[in-house]
Write a protein that holds these residues in place. Structure first.
Motif, PDB file in Angstrom:
ATOM      1  N   THR A 881      18.465  43.249  29.374  1.00  0.00           N
ATOM      2  CA  THR A 881      17.287  43.157  30.258  1.00  0.00           C
ATOM      3  C   THR A 881      17.126  41.776  30.885  1.00  0.00           C
ATOM      4  N   PHE A 882      18.120  40.915  30.707  1.00  0.00           N
ATOM      5  CA  PHE A 882      18.009  39.558  31.246  1.00  0.00           C
ATOM      6  C   PHE A 882      18.769  39.456  32.560  1.00  0.00           C
ATOM      7  N   PRO A 883      18.126  38.993  33.622  1.00  0.00           N
ATOM      8  CA  PRO A 883      18.879  38.733  34.854  1.00  0.00           C
ATOM      9  C   PRO A 883      19.750  37.494  34.689  1.00  0.00           C
ATOM     10  N   VAL A 884      20.752  37.364  35.536  1.00  0.00           N
ATOM     11  CA  VAL A 884      21.537  36.126  35.521  1.00  0.00           C
ATOM     12  C   VAL A 884      20.673  35.003  36.076  1.00  0.00           C
ATOM     13  N   GLN A 885      20.765  33.828  35.436  1.00  0.00           N
ATOM     14  CA  GLN A 885      19.962  32.668  35.843  1.00  0.00           C
ATOM     15  C   GLN A 885      20.843  31.408  35.770  1.00  0.00           C
ATOM     16  N   PRO A 886      21.798  31.299  36.693  1.00  0.00           N
ATOM     17  CA  PRO A 886      22.733  30.175  36.606  1.00  0.00           C
ATOM     18  C   PRO A 886      22.115  28.849  37.027  1.00  0.00           C
ATOM     19  N   ASP A 887      22.259  27.849  36.191  1.00  0.00           N
ATOM     20  CA  ASP A 887      21.808  26.508  36.564  1.00  0.00           C
ATOM     21  C   ASP A 887      22.645  26.057  37.768  1.00  0.00           C
ATOM     22  N   PRO A 888      21.995  25.554  38.807  1.00  0.00           N
ATOM     23  CA  PRO A 888      22.773  25.237  40.020  1.00  0.00           C
ATOM     24  C   PRO A 888      23.717  24.045  39.854  1.00  0.00           C
ATOM     25  N   VAL A 889      23.543  23.249  38.823  1.00  0.00           N
ATOM     26  CA  VAL A 889      24.449  22.114  38.614  1.00  0.00           C
ATOM     27  C   VAL A 889      25.504  22.464  37.567  1.00  0.00           C
ATOM     28  N   SER A 890      25.084  22.731  36.345  1.00  0.00           N
ATOM     29  CA  SER A 890      26.060  22.946  35.264  1.00  0.00           C
ATOM     30  C   SER A 890      26.688  24.335  35.324  1.00  0.00           C
ATOM     31  N   GLY A 891      26.004  25.281  35.974  1.00  0.00           N
ATOM     32  CA  GLY A 891      26.499  26.660  36.019  1.00  0.00           C
ATOM     33  C   GLY A 891      26.103  27.477  34.804  1.00  0.00           C
ATOM     34  N   MET A 892      25.493  26.844  33.835  1.00  0.00           N
ATOM     35  CA  MET A 892      25.115  27.526  32.599  1.00  0.00           C
ATOM     36  C   MET A 892      24.064  28.593  32.865  1.00  0.00           C
ATOM     37  N   HIS A 893      24.220  29.725  32.219  1.00  0.00           N
ATOM     38  CA  HIS A 893      23.149  30.719  32.267  1.00  0.00           C
ATOM     39  C   HIS A 893      21.945  30.175  31.502  1.00  0.00           C
ATOM     40  N   CYS A 894      20.790  30.176  32.137  1.00  0.00           N
ATOM     41  CA  CYS A 894      19.580  29.655  31.489  1.00  0.00           C
ATOM     42  C   CYS A 894      18.918  30.825  30.772  1.00  0.00           C
ATOM     43  N   TRP A 895      19.075  30.863  29.459  1.00  0.00           N
ATOM     44  CA  TRP A 895      18.778  32.075  28.709  1.00  0.00           C
ATOM     45  C   TRP A 895      17.295  32.409  28.563  1.00  0.00           C
ATOM     46  N   HIS A 896      16.442  31.394  28.495  1.00  0.00           N
ATOM     47  CA  HIS A 896      15.036  31.714  28.218  1.00  0.00           C
ATOM     48  C   HIS A 896      14.474  32.606  29.330  1.00  0.00           C
ATOM     49  N   GLN A 897      13.636  33.525  28.920  1.00  0.00           N
ATOM     50  CA  GLN A 897      13.095  34.500  29.860  1.00  0.00           C
ATOM     51  C   GLN A 897      11.582  34.363  29.969  1.00  0.00           C
ATOM     52  N   ALA A 898      11.077  34.560  31.173  1.00  0.00           N
ATOM     53  CA  ALA A 898       9.634  34.705  31.356  1.00  0.00           C
ATOM     54  C   ALA A 898       9.328  36.186  31.164  1.00  0.00           C
ATOM     55  N   VAL A 899       8.540  36.500  30.144  1.00  0.00           N
ATOM     56  CA  VAL A 899       8.319  37.923  29.814  1.00  0.00           C
ATOM     57  C   VAL A 899       6.832  38.224  29.650  1.00  0.00           C
ATOM     58  N   ARG A 900       6.558  39.505  29.717  1.00  0.00           N
ATOM     59  CA  ARG A 900       5.234  39.990  29.330  1.00  0.00           C
ATOM     60  C   ARG A 900       5.409  40.791  28.051  1.00  0.00           C
ATOM     61  N   VAL A 901       4.557  40.508  27.088  1.00  0.00           N
ATOM     62  CA  VAL A 901       4.631  41.209  25.803  1.00  0.00           C
ATOM     63  C   VAL A 901       3.429  42.132  25.700  1.00  0.00           C
TER      64      VAL A 901
END
Ligand code: SF4
Length: 970
Positions: A881-901
């Protein structure tokens, strides 16, 4: 260990005495005197626990190998029954300098993987549609001929970029990169950008090396941005040294949103708002700077402050005093109050920690690998600001400080070294990410959907992108589309969510069934570890020669080294493509290279001290490594940046005004113990050799300036001037970025007894841990009316998952967390039944629903334990359920998610996963818009700064942008 009394006595006799404690006589030098002495590894006797109360002796050969269940590569000793030639158990190898005879729970669980009743034993070919999970057994020959034929055709037709190898757990140093280089394909793809790229990037911008090697055991302060003792990098080797440091009196400071096992051992546990870690670190740095508590001499000698002054303060004198004034101004805004506002940690607490940092001086060991670096936009600045503390305190390459990895790692030269590939693959290295630390692997489905290329042969190798990566349903869409992926070959020891979508599933070995050679920066030393098929060695000790690991491994499980050699011969059977020569014997020209010759060559010619050590025991170097499994090349390596460059190497020297020294000498003439990745040559073609410091030429660091780069001219030149210095970037889960009702979800941690995909065939581990509830603080849970065990719906930007709540004070209020090592699932048909729930997977257009149909159940097999399985849970697969969120410099996927619980809705079922991949595409496009592509920002018409590290670095000519784009328009 059930050592009979008589053996305990002999073990104790052969141990040495030290400081009143009993020490094992091998390189581990640990106090565990009960290790079987190595002189008796051919015939070690223990009582058979299963025969109790009868006293039945069992005779074992103890054969070393290394664990394959995380990157640490700890030593294992396989206890091979001399009578049956079965492996009865795995314990630690006291001859291994990194792990020193100790293992975590996952090491001994290798036995489960060997005996797993559901393991894949034979090559399988898809018998239905991709993803239908119907299979037929085929011969290795059939599979290998098909794969080789396709690769041969692709290369012959100059479609080299259509061959891709995507690795999860490498477990070796460079073997496969050389295979790909020999094929002339830029086809190396890794999992690193979903793992550690941002952690690495922060180190690379400082040092030119991409990993730290903290000397925890000798530190006065250990500062960890991670759950390091349980799940961090080099888990067991580092954990034992962290505890050693604590035993010496070191303080432990841990930043972690959760009360991890590590945090529970800390003197100071800080649970900041996720992504605010750099703000705290900058406040500490500011304290050191404003109070003049830093090591001025170290900064003066080894930082590139002069370059900073010349570039950024051209009107001021380029003096160190002027730089110090500038430094005070630059960091003055990062007060403790500022850090408190960003992080929620009291200024007084941060001040306390700052005082500890100051008091530690150079004995400051720090580490960040995944954790905050992997979770957040700009996570690489967390690492960079963490290392700023080391760089300020002079805690670099000194006892108790932090070393660059390459100083504490040894990679010997192999028997053949193919040239760099002549290709650049934009499916892995797209122009939008010129500074990415590693391949943009998790974007592959989107890059394929963009039409940027196709793959003829895609290997997933001990890798499970559908399950491990974010946005796994986009992966399924891409890899089931044969117009995008011609052939998917899964090289795997276990069934995985990705293997279901393969054309071939080829069984490869676990830790006791394969050869690999590796070295890791576990402490201030250099060592090599040797993984080996233990039954091959056991047979050899009984006088039987084994040619091919399939002769001794279960079923037709094959090790990959032999597989790659064989495949390369099939691609180029007559040698006309120039590939085969890299896989030929040197001792028998024209014959196929054997694994014994491959490693025998390395151990005999490329590992200093090993031939002599082996000779002293009457062994060849290969025999020594097969007998002991590890070799310590050097201990107490110490600082390398201060090493003098010998006069003989200073030929036709050119010095820049900033003190960078270039030479015309061909290559280092001295015995350089550290392979130095070389930055660019100067305009005259001289290569950088060191830096001038107070009149002496010393090695320095492999950065463009040769110094620690406080200031990165590269980042500025490539379009990121605002990040040229260690600074603070607000995360995608910063309060300002969250919509009303959203909270951060932390998915970057794992349970210490889980091994990514290969946990599912480790029954002991599965029994211990088989669920991943949502951590939620009581105050937060109360606002939602939640109690432990209640079903919760967690909504991300592309879908939702349904999980159970775990109400705990062990997490920061207002933040939720869920371990990522759970939620294994299988389709109807074969799979890992002890840890995979059976699911249905349906979709209409872009809307997908994965629903658990059955949980884990007991089943009959050759292993009676499988009928005693009592758990039904296998957790929830949140990563889908996580979209890809690549850091524009390092390219790392930024794992933390903004969610509603929310509380679960009527109709929601535990384990449900719902995703709309059309929204995945939108998220991909939004994050892509944050980039500064090489096509517009490159200062010199190249794709990427050449000095930056790159796995399987292609030839320099491939760096040129097509069509003369970039700022220079060249
Ligand atoms: S830390 Fe554990 S899993 Fe990792 S290599 Fe060591 S024993 Fe194996």
């Amino acid at each position: 260990m059930t050592t009979p009394k008589s053996d305990r006595v002999s073990a104790s006799k052969s141990a040495t005495e030290g400081r009143g404690e009993t020490f094992y006589p091998g390189p581990s030098r640990t106090q565990l005197g009960a290790y079987p002495p190595k002189e008796r590894w051919d015939d070690w006797v223990e009582l058979d626990s299963r025969a109790w109360p009868r006293r039945v002796e069992r005779h074992y050969m103890l054969v070393p190998t290394t664990c394959f269940n995380c990157e640490s590569a700890c030593g294992l000793l396989a206890y091979v029954d001399r009578e049956t030639l079965e492996i009865r158990k795995f314990e630690g190898n006291p001859e291994h300098p990194g792990s020193r005879g100790r293992n975590c729970a996952k090491g001994p669980a290798t036995l489960n993987q060997v005996n797993d009743p559901d393991r894949i034993l034979y090559p399988m070919k898809r018998a239905g549609r991709r993803g239908e999970n119907r299979w037929q057994r085929v011969s290795w020959d059939e599979a290998m001929d098909d794969i080789a034929g396709r690769i041969r055709k692709a290369i012959a037709e100059k479609r080299n970029n259509e061959v891709m190898y995507h690795v999860g757990r490498p477990g070796e140093d460079g073997y496969t990169e050389r295979v790909l280089a020999a094929w002339d394909v830029d086809g190396h793809n890794s999992h690193t950008n979903i793992c550690s790229s941002s952690g690495r990037a922060g180190y690379q911008w400082w040092m030119g090396y991409d990993r730290p090697s903290p000397d925890h055991a000798n530190a006065d302060l250990i500062l960890l941005i991670s759950a390091h003792l349980e799940s961090g990098h080099y888990f067991n080797p580092h954990a034992q040294r962290v505890m050693e440091g604590k035993a010496r009196g070191a303080k432990l400071v841990v930043f972690d949103v959760r009360l991890s096992n590590t945090a529970s051992h800390a003197d100071h546990w800080l649970a900041p708002w996720p992504g605010s870690e750099a703000a705290i670190l900058l406040a500490i740095a500011n304290h050191l700077i404003q109070e003049d508590l830093y090591d001025r001499e170290f900064v003066r000698r080894f930082w590139n402050w002069q370059e900073f002054m010349e570039q950024e303060r051209p009107r001021e004198p380029a003096s160190f005093e002027a730089f110090e004034k500038a430094l005070k101004k630059l960091y003055g805004e990062y007060s403790f109050g500022f850090a408190e506002r960003e992080s929620g940690i009291a200024a007084s607490v941060i001040h306390e920690v700052a005082k500890l940092v100051a008091a530690a001086g150079p004995r400051l060991s720090t580490h960040n690998w995944r954790s905050a670096a992997a979770g957040n936009l700009g996570g690489w600045q967390v690492t960079r600001t963490l290392f700023l503390l080391n760089a300020l305190m002079g805690a670099v390459g000194v006892p108790g400080g932090t070393f660059p990895n390459a100083w504490n790692k040894f990679v010997p030269k192999p028997i053949h070294t193919p040239p760099h590939p002549h290709q650049w693959n934009e499916l892995s290295w797209p122009q939008e990410y010129p500074l990415a630390m590693n391949e943009m692997s998790f974007l592959l489905p989107h890059l394929l959907k963009d039409g940027r290329g196709r793959l003829e042969v895609y290997f997933s190798r001990v890798y499970n992108p559908v399950w491990t990566n974010p946005d796994g349903l986009s992966w399924i869409e891409a890899i089931t589309d044969q117009s995008k992926v011609g052939l998917h070959v899964a090289l795997t020891p276990t069934w995985s969510e990705s293997a279901y979508f393969a054309d071939y599933v080829l069984p490869v070995g676990v830790g006791s069934e394969r050869h690999d050679l590796h070295s890791y920066e576990t402490h201030d030393a250099q060592w090599i570890g040797f993984r080996q098929p233990v039954l091959k060695e056991a047979h050899a000790r009984l006088g039987k020669r084994i040619q091919d690991t399939r002769e001794v491994n279960p079923g037709e499980v094959w090790e990959e080294n032999e597989l790659w050699i064989d495949l390369s011969w099939r691609i180029d059977p007559d040698g006309t493509m120039g590939i085969r020569k890299h896989f030929e014997s040197k001792s028998e020209p024209g014959a196929k290279l054997g694994v014994d010759e491959y490693y025998g060559f390395i151990f005999s010619s490329s590992v200093p001290g090993l031939p002599e050590k082996a000779k002293a025991e009457g062994l060849t170097p290969l025999e020594y490594m097969r007998r002991y499994g590890a070799f310590e090349v050097m201990r107490n390596v110490g600082p390398q940046h201060t090493a003098r460059v010998p006069e003989a190497e200073l030929l036709d020297v050119h010095r820049t005004p900033q003190g960078r020294v270039y030479t015309r000498a061909e290559k280092p003439l001295s015995a350089n113990i550290v392979p130095v990745p070389s930055p660019d040559p100067d305009a005259e073609g001289r290569r950088p050799v060191g830096i001038e410091v107070d009149g002496a030429v010393v090695r320095g660091f492999p950065t463009p300036s040769g110094r620690l780069e406080f200031y990165s001219a590269t980042l500025k030149a490539w379009g990121w001037p605002e990040y040229a210095l260690p600074t603070y970037i607000r995360s995608q889960v910063h309060p300002q970025s969250l919509a009303p009702g959203e909270v951060p979800l932390i998915p970057t941690f794992r349970l210490p007894v889980q091994i990514h995909t290969r946990s599912a065939n480790s029954k002991w581990l599965d029994e211990i841990a088989h669920t991943n509830p949502l951590w939620i603080h009581p105050s937060h849970a109360a606002t939602l009316g939640l109690a432990t065990g209640d079903l919760v719906r967690v909504e991300t930007h592309i879908g939702h998952f349904v999980v159970k709540a775990w109400v705990t004070e062990g997490i920061r209020p207002g933040v939720v967390a869920c371990s990522h090592h759970m939620g294994r699932w299988k389709l109807e048909g074969p799979g890992q039944r002890q840890m995979m729930a059976t699911v249905s997977l349906k979709h209409e257009g872009s809307r997908w629903l994965l629903r658990r149909e059955r949980g884990v159940e007991p089943f009959d097999s050759a292993d009676a334990d499988t009928s005693r399985i009592w758990w039904t849970d296998a957790g929830v697969h949140q990563n889908l359920t996580f979209p890809v969120q690549p850091d524009p410099v390092s390219g790392m996927h930024c794992w933390h998610q903004a969610v509603r619980v929310k509380r679960a809705e009527p109709g929601d079922r535990y384990g449900d996963v719902s995703v709309d991949t059309a929204k995945s595409r939108e998220a991909y496009t939004e994050w892509l818009a944050l980039t500064r592509p090489a096509g517009r920002y490159s200062p010199d018409g190249t794709r990427r700064p050449y000095w930056l590290l790159r796995p399987l670095k292609p030839g320099r000519e491939t760096y040129k942008l097509p069509g003369g784009t970039g700022k220079s328009g060249t």
